[in-house]
Design a protein around this motif. Structure first.
Motif, short mmCIF file in Angstrom:
data_model
loop_
_atom_site.label_atom_id
_atom_site.label_comp_id
_atom_site.label_asym_id
_atom_site.label_seq_id
_atom_site.Cartn_x
_atom_site.Cartn_y
_atom_site.Cartn_z
N PHE A 73 0.86 -1.19 0.00
CA PHE A 73 0.00 0.00 0.00
C PHE A 73 0.90 1.23 0.00
CE2 PHE A 73 -2.96 3.08 2.08
CZ PHE A 73 -3.99 2.99 1.15
N PRO A 74 0.62 2.20 -0.88
CA PRO A 74 1.53 3.36 -0.97
C PRO A 74 1.43 4.25 0.26
CG PRO A 74 -0.43 3.68 -2.33
CD PRO A 74 -0.50 2.27 -1.83
N LYS A 75 2.54 4.88 0.60
CA LYS A 75 2.54 5.83 1.70
C LYS A 75 1.77 7.08 1.28
CE LYS A 75 6.91 4.22 3.65
NZ LYS A 75 6.29 3.62 4.84
N SER A 76 1.23 7.76 2.26
CA SER A 76 0.39 8.92 1.97
C SER A 76 1.23 10.12 1.55
CB SER A 76 -0.45 9.28 3.20
OG SER A 76 0.40 9.69 4.26
N THR A 77 0.58 11.01 0.86
CA THR A 77 1.16 12.30 0.51
C THR A 77 0.32 13.37 1.18
OG1 THR A 77 -0.24 12.58 -1.45
CG2 THR A 77 1.82 11.34 -1.73
N PRO A 78 0.79 14.62 1.22
CA PRO A 78 -0.04 15.69 1.80
C PRO A 78 -1.42 15.78 1.15
CG PRO A 78 2.21 16.46 1.53
CD PRO A 78 2.15 15.12 0.88
N ALA A 79 -1.52 15.42 -0.12
CA ALA A 79 -2.80 15.53 -0.82
C ALA A 79 -3.75 14.37 -0.51
CB ALA A 79 -2.57 15.61 -2.32
N THR A 80 -3.19 13.20 -0.16
CA THR A 80 -4.04 12.02 0.06
C THR A 80 -4.24 11.68 1.52
OG1 THR A 80 -2.14 10.51 -0.07
CG2 THR A 80 -3.28 11.04 -2.14
N LYS A 81 -3.40 12.18 2.40
CA LYS A 81 -3.47 11.78 3.81
C LYS A 81 -4.84 12.10 4.42
CE LYS A 81 -1.00 12.20 8.21
NZ LYS A 81 0.14 12.82 8.91
N GLY A 82 -5.45 11.09 5.01
CA GLY A 82 -6.71 11.26 5.72
C GLY A 82 -7.93 11.41 4.85
N THR A 83 -7.79 11.23 3.53
CA THR A 83 -8.94 11.41 2.64
C THR A 83 -9.77 10.13 2.56
OG1 THR A 83 -7.69 10.72 0.68
CG2 THR A 83 -7.66 13.08 1.24
N GLN A 84 -11.04 10.31 2.22
CA GLN A 84 -11.92 9.15 2.12
C GLN A 84 -11.49 8.18 1.03
OE1 GLN A 84 -14.67 8.52 4.35
NE2 GLN A 84 -14.15 6.54 3.45
N PRO A 85 -11.07 8.66 -0.16
CA PRO A 85 -10.61 7.70 -1.19
C PRO A 85 -9.43 6.86 -0.73
CG PRO A 85 -11.08 9.83 -2.19
CD PRO A 85 -11.18 10.03 -0.71
N ARG A 86 -8.54 7.44 0.10
CA ARG A 86 -7.40 6.66 0.58
C ARG A 86 -7.87 5.57 1.54
NH1 ARG A 86 -2.03 6.25 1.02
NH2 ARG A 86 -1.13 5.70 3.04
N TYR A 87 -8.79 5.91 2.44
CA TYR A 87 -9.32 4.89 3.35
C TYR A 87 -10.06 3.80 2.57
CZ TYR A 87 -8.12 7.10 7.79
OH TYR A 87 -7.44 7.60 8.87
N ASP A 88 -10.80 4.21 1.54
CA ASP A 88 -11.51 3.21 0.74
C ASP A 88 -10.53 2.27 0.04
OD1 ASP A 88 -13.88 4.33 1.49
OD2 ASP A 88 -14.22 5.43 -0.39
N ALA A 89 -9.44 2.83 -0.48
CA ALA A 89 -8.43 1.99 -1.14
C ALA A 89 -7.77 1.04 -0.15
CB ALA A 89 -7.38 2.88 -1.80
N LEU A 90 -7.49 1.53 1.07
CA LEU A 90 -6.89 0.69 2.10
C LEU A 90 -7.83 -0.44 2.48
CD1 LEU A 90 -4.73 0.06 4.24
CD2 LEU A 90 -5.84 1.75 5.73
#
Length: 773
Positions: free
Chosen positions: A396-413
């Protein structure tokens, strides 16, 4: 007259389907059925103070609909009403009540005795004993911790009033097991003892051990061979050269009686049946070459997992830490997985749950949300994979300032964790290995394995090393182990590990059934990877040291008949694709969740269109059973191997019926060919999956993990083929539900979806013996 077909006593948290049916049509009268322009409307009512109150927001439509009742409403009656909306004689809409059904949900946490076994734990062969030795009876239970189980040992032929005498009781421990000891000689009838003392060579007796809790009873099945030591010694002295074998079976049959539940006919697999005898000298059995019995019998918690699971764990530890330490480190890994999964050893075990009794196929990404909402994620699996762990494994990719804590990132996880939950235990063990690979040089002891999961900073440190100081979140999460109130030291966090390992000593396996016994040890694989399929059910995959150029992506399949003659069936191509997730949901517009890289019209059976996405997902469109829809097959990061089923082969016969789903798993194909070879039947198949692992219109044919065949409509041939698929290790066999299928054995009710084809899946991969030259 219409009726609602469905479970009137559904188990809480389980999805049950209910279907409106004509009572006469249900008896196969073709004059009745659904009329055109009829609309079925389902309404649910709950009984409140002797009145029916409609459950809001629960209107459903269609002939067949699902209902799931929660644990909180167990015991409360519900009424299901179905109304039909249609045009009357005056062409006006009318709504009439068609049928009702009262349902009362029952708890999912039913108290049950699942299995009873009788063992001689003092011997290497637990299924043999002398007449004066002690035997251990064990009852494996669910939701009976702390309850008292009553055990009875009795001999067939004992009068009913004598059958259940001298009971013994035991309390169910925290792992759901109750156990007692019996001295067999205390329970034999006088007639049996007289037979031994008089030298009767024709003694044949059967013994049973029964475990009981309230009205629930289970009688054991796995046998124990019992001999009279004194008489055996006398025989040896009197007839040293002409020792005569005398035997008679002690068989233990299985019978389950549950309140309000029908008798379960196939609770135990046939592999638990073994030859048994009670006499002065037990008949010798041919030696077994089962790998589990020879190498893995001392693995802690081994009795809680399959033969394939045990072998995989030891293999991983040998590859990570060396052959000489494989069992030591495997015991450490088993102890860790027991703690992390609360003893379930399930790939879909989720953080926050003490059991994993749900079906992994029913999980969705929302199943991984914590109580805090959708921007959260529960750990999952054999070692409870977290976001940090998956990032460290490059899954799983590490977060970036743009993706950290976003709903799409949680959905992907959570989508990734869903794929972990649904990949099964054996495949997930590869992920467990990957987790430890980067740190294998630092991990020196089994304790370090545990710490690498729970507290990586403690790996390689001394026992007094301070892991968590007071006032930190990690301390608060583990403060129960801080006995001195001075922070948590390494030795304190390891207490759970030692408790697990010590307890696991009592749960080593006593049943060895991997079936890996080769018929011909002299066969050599040359030039090409070859599957050798034997009439005995054994399948071997031979891998040569060197593969001939041009054959790197090919497999050969050979069948060995009763005379050990070889019959080459075919050589076929194989390739690698990504594993796809099964999808129950139909959608009625083209998915646009990811960038489309291909969108083509196709003519492949019922499939008319295929869309391939940048992220590897595949959407397919077509028709089935009068409905036209899309089905999305989500791609995972895991690889999957598929072979192409040739259009024509030698020695066996099959043909394709209206399908281009001509790919399947290599092991599935071997089992399918074996079943055809031993029956001599020629069969039509609707295939398995498409080249990239999708399988429209099916949900569960993804990755080539099942094969469908057309019925012969001849009971003899259909039963022969079903039995042969079971013999060649297909654990799932689904047939239809009309009266014809009720006459078939070794199949489950697959509903009317399987009225026109047999579905065989869940191939037991542990039956494939891999031989590397």
């Amino acid at each position: 007259m219409k009726i609602i077909k469905g479970n009137a006593n559904p188990k809480a948290e389980e999805k049950n389907f209910y279907q409106l049916s004509d009572f006469i049509y249900n008896l196969e009268n073709p004059l009745f059925g659904k009329k055109e322009n009829e609309k079925y409307i389902w309404t649910l009512f709950k009984k409140v103070k002797n009145n029916w109150k409609q459950v809001s927001g629960n209107i459903k439509y269609g002939e067949k609909v699902p209902y799931t009742f929660g644990e909180k409403v167990v015991g409360i009656p519900f009424k299901i009403e179905v109304h039909i909306e249609r045009k009357n004689l005056f062409n006006k809409n009318e709504k009439v009540l068609a049928a009702t059904l009262i349902v009362t949900p029952r708890t999912k946490n039913e108290s049950t005795i699942g299995r009873v076994i009788l063992l001689n734990r003092e011997k290497a062969n637990v299924n043999t004993a002398k007449f004066n030795e002690s035997l251990t009876a064990e009852a494996r239970t669910s939701n009976l911790v702390g309850k008292e189980i009553t055990f009875y040992l009795w001999e067939e032929g004992a009068p009913e009033d004598k059958k259940y005498q001298k009971p013994k009781t035991a309390q169910v421990d925290k792992y759901g097991i109750a156990r007692v000891k019996f001295i067999l000689s205390d329970y034999a009838t006088p007639q049996t003892w007289m037979s031994f003392f008089t030298g009767d060579d024709n003694v044949t007796k059967k013994f049973f051990v029964t475990a009981s809790y309230q009205l629930k009873k289970v009688t054991n099945k796995t046998p124990v061979t019992v001999t009279d030591e004194q008489q055996q010694q006398q025989q040896q002295q009197q007839q040293p050269e002409t020792k005569k074998k005398q035997s008679g079976p002690i068989e233990k049959l299985t019978e389950i009686v549950l309140i309000g539940v029908e008798k379960t006919a196939e609770l135990f697999d046939d592999k638990t049946k073994t030859p048994t005898s009670i006499g002065k000298a037990a008949k010798q059995e041919s030696p077994s070459n089962c790998i589990c019995k020879e190498q893995y019998k001392d693995l802690v918690w081994g009795g809680k997992v399959s033969c394939e699971f045990r072998k995989k764990v030891v293999q991983i530890c040998a590859e990570l830490w060396g052959e000489s330490r494989k069992l030591e480190m495997a015991n450490g890994l088993m102890a860790v997985m027991k703690v992390e999964t609360w003893g379930s050893f399930k790939a879909h075990h989720r953080e926050g749950f003490k059991s994993a009794n749900d079906n992994s196929k029913d999980l969705t990404i929302s199943s991984f949300h914590k109580d805090s909402g959708s921007k959260s994620s529960r750990a999952v699996g054999l070692i409870q994979f977290t976001q940090d762990a998956l990032e460290g494994m490059n899954e799983f990719p590490k977060s970036t300032p743009a993706t950290k804590g976003t709903q799409p990132r949680y959905d992907a996880l959570n989508r990734l964790k869903l794929s972990y939950a649904q990949m099964g235990e054996i495949r997930q063990l590869d992920k467990v290995k990957k987790y430890f690979e980067t740190a294998k040089s630092k991990i020196k002891t089994p304790e370090d394995i545990y710490l690498h999961v729970f507290a990586p900073e403690g790996v390689g440190k001394n026992d007094n090393y301070l892991l968590y100081t007071k006032g930190t979140d990690k301390y608060d999460n583990n403060k129960s182990v801080d006995k001195n109130n001075d922070g948590i030291q390494r030795k304190e966090i390891l207490k759970r590990y030692y408790d697990s390992k010590n307890e696991g000593e009592n749960y080593k396996t006593s049943e060895f059934s991997c079936g890996i016994i080769s018929n011909n040890k002299d066969i050599k694989a040359t030039d090409i990877v070859t599957y050798h399929i034997y009439y005995t059910g054994v399948i071997e995959k031979h891998i040569p040291r060197k593969i001939k150029s041009g054959y790197e992506q090919k497999y050969k399949y050979i069948f060995h008949d009763k005379e050990n003659r070889e019959h080459e069936i075919c050589v076929t191509d194989w390739h690698i694709t990504t594993r796809k997730l099964p999808n129950r949901r139909k959608v009625y517009s083209k998915p646009t969740h990811s960038k489309i890289i291909s969108d083509k019209n196709v003519t492949e059976g019922q499939t008319r269109r295929r869309v391939i996405y940048e992220n590897g997902d595949i959407a397919e469109y077509g028709s089935n059973n009068g409905d036209t829809f899309w089905r999305l097959y989500e791609s995972t990061s895991e690889q999957n191997e598929l072979v192409k089923m040739p259009d024509s082969v030698s020695y066996v016969n099959y043909s394709f019926s209206g399908t281009q789903r001509r790919y399947t798993g290599p092991s599935y194909f071997a089992g399918f060919l074996g079943a055809l070879a031993i029956t001599g039947l020629s069969i039509s198949t609707t295939g398995s999956c498409f080249r990239e692992g999708s399988c429209f219109p099916s949900q569960f044919h993804v990755n080539g993990e099942s094969i469908d065949t057309i019925y012969f409509w001849n009971l003899g041939n259909d039963q022969k083929f079903i039995d042969s698929m079971k013999f060649f290790h297909f654990r799932e066999r689904k047939a239809g539900n009309n009266p014809y299928f009720k006459k078939l054995k070794n199949v489950n009710d697959g509903g009317d979806l399987h009225d026109n084809h047999l579905h065989c899946g869940s191939f037991d991969e542990s039956k494939i013996k891999v031989i590397k030259e």
